[in-house]
Design an enzyme around this catalytic site. Structure first.
Site, short mmCIF file in Angstrom:
data_model
loop_
_atom_site.label_atom_id
_atom_site.label_comp_id
_atom_site.label_asym_id
_atom_site.label_seq_id
_atom_site.Cartn_x
_atom_site.Cartn_y
_atom_site.Cartn_z
N CYS A 194 0.83 -1.04 -0.04
CA CYS A 194 0.00 0.08 -0.01
C CYS A 194 0.95 1.18 -0.04
O CYS A 194 2.26 1.20 0.41
CB CYS A 194 -0.98 0.16 1.29
N CYS B 248 0.05 4.30 1.48
CA CYS B 248 -0.19 5.55 2.72
C CYS B 248 1.05 5.74 3.44
O CYS B 248 0.98 6.97 3.90
CB CYS B 248 -1.49 4.82 3.51
N LYS C 285 -11.85 -4.74 3.33
CA LYS C 285 -11.32 -3.65 4.47
C LYS C 285 -12.15 -2.62 4.46
O LYS C 285 -12.44 -2.08 3.62
CB LYS C 285 -9.84 -3.47 3.76
N ARG D 210 -2.57 4.28 12.70
CA ARG D 210 -1.78 5.43 11.63
C ARG D 210 -0.69 6.10 12.58
O ARG D 210 0.31 6.72 12.04
CB ARG D 210 -2.76 6.26 11.38
N ARG E 68 -11.03 8.03 3.94
CA ARG E 68 -11.00 7.00 3.02
C ARG E 68 -12.30 6.05 2.63
O ARG E 68 -12.26 5.15 1.91
CB ARG E 68 -10.03 5.97 3.73
N LYS F 9 -10.83 -7.32 7.42
CA LYS F 9 -10.40 -6.21 8.42
C LYS F 9 -11.34 -4.95 8.41
O LYS F 9 -11.72 -4.53 7.58
CB LYS F 9 -9.08 -5.62 7.80
N TYR G 14 -1.49 -7.99 16.89
CA TYR G 14 -0.25 -7.33 17.83
C TYR G 14 0.13 -7.97 19.01
O TYR G 14 0.82 -7.89 19.58
CB TYR G 14 -0.61 -5.91 17.96
#
Length: 322
Positions: A120, A122, A195, A205, A217, A248, A313
């Site tokens: 991606c 971004c 997503k 972010r 977005r 996601k 995570y």
């Protein structure tokens, strides 16, 4: 007095029985650990909104890979934070970019570890969106040209799987075509096919340095009200050559995970996102929740819904518990 003949509690009375009849299970081999690699960092940089998560410098990538491998986690998902950005994100495929360099470092020594790379733009654009801007949205077709080059760059460096996440129409076809043309037919595609434009990405972010400007977005990521649309997105990506499908976020979209697995029967990855992680960490820090028990319950719900693998995570912490 009449007593019950059928007693479901019989099979709950001890741990061995509960394990024997358990319908869903969570194994360390189900986990994928995201790693943020900061090209400009000289040391580890903690992510304030995600306690326990850090941006790491390129010099520590091998150390991090060794730690993940030692826990038995089979795969990492790499995100790059470049030293410089531009309007189009083209620096994502320039020779020697941060992810190419990280892949080569990890692959320099034979490790029992799969490398998945997020594809991606971004993190690489100055405006934080997932491709070049055209008007008040992302230019879909111009983005396809760039991410196809990015995927080839990562695959040549040694990535086992590339994971396009920008929700561009035709992104899987563009990448599959370019990979095959360049003799990289064995590189798998793990597509972020469903997503959603979620409010749960805020901490990510910060971690990835991908905060956006100008507009949100919602013009390219999915509307949280829709699940039939997700099935259409998934069908298109499978037709274009996706090998694994990502849903996601995970926790608020378990119905979508279930539908994808039931309707298509393909390998499904649930992405347990930064907001899910941060909420549990914050509540646990106040003593309101048992962090490990809640994390396990969340991840098991994803397996129960049909996920074959989970991007989380919590992976390193949960691997030690498992």
């Amino acid at each position: 007095m009449s007593y019950p003949v059928t007693r479901p509690r019989r099979l709950r009375r001890n741990r061995l029985l509960r394990d024997l009849v358990g319908e869903a299970s969570l194994d360390v081999k189900d986990l994928i650990y995201p790693i943020f690699i900061d090209e400009a960092a000289s040391g580890r940089r903690p992510v304030e909104s995600m306690p326990g998560v850090e941006r790491i410098p390129l010099s520590m990538v091998e150390e991090e890979a060794d730690a993940v491998e030692a826990l038995g986690i089979p795969a990492v998902l790499l995100f790059g934070i470049p030293a410089r950005k531009d309007e189009t994100g083209c620096c994502a495929y320039q020779e020697g970019n941060v992810i190419e360099s990280a892949i080569k470092k990890i692959k320099a020594r034979r490790r029992n570890l799969l490398i998945i790379t997020d594809v991606c733009l971004c993190e690489y654009t100055t405006h934080g969106h997932c491709g070049p801007i055209k008007g008040d949205t992302v230019d879909n077709d111009a983005t396809l040209d760039i991410i196809a080059k990015v995927a080839v760059n990562y695959a040549r460096a040694g990535a086992d799987i590339v994971a396009p996440s920008g929700m561009m129409d035709g992104m899987v076809h563009a990448i599959r075509s370019e990979l095959d043309f360049n003799g990289l037919k064995d590189t798998a595609i793990m597509s972020y096919a469903a997503k959603y434009a979620s409010a749960m990405y805020g901490p990510f972010r910060e971690a990835a340095g991908s905060g956006y400007t100008g507009f949100d977005r919602s013009s390219y990521q999915m509307d949280s009200r829709n699940s039939d649309e997700a099935m259409r997105e998934v069908a298109l990506d499978i037709e274009e050559g996706a090998d694994i499908i990502i849903v996601k976020p995970a926790l608020s979209y378990l119905d979508v995970v279930y539908r994808v697995k039931k309707e298509f029967g393909v390998p499904v990855a649930a992405y347990s996102v930064s907001g899910e992680y941060a909420m549990v960490k914050a509540a646990a820090s106040r003593g309101w929740l048992d962090e490990k028990k809640v994390a396990l319950e969340m991840l098991l719900s994803m397996k129960r819904a049909g996920a074959d693998m989970i991007i989380t995570y919590f992976a390193k912490d949960i691997a030690q518990t498992l």
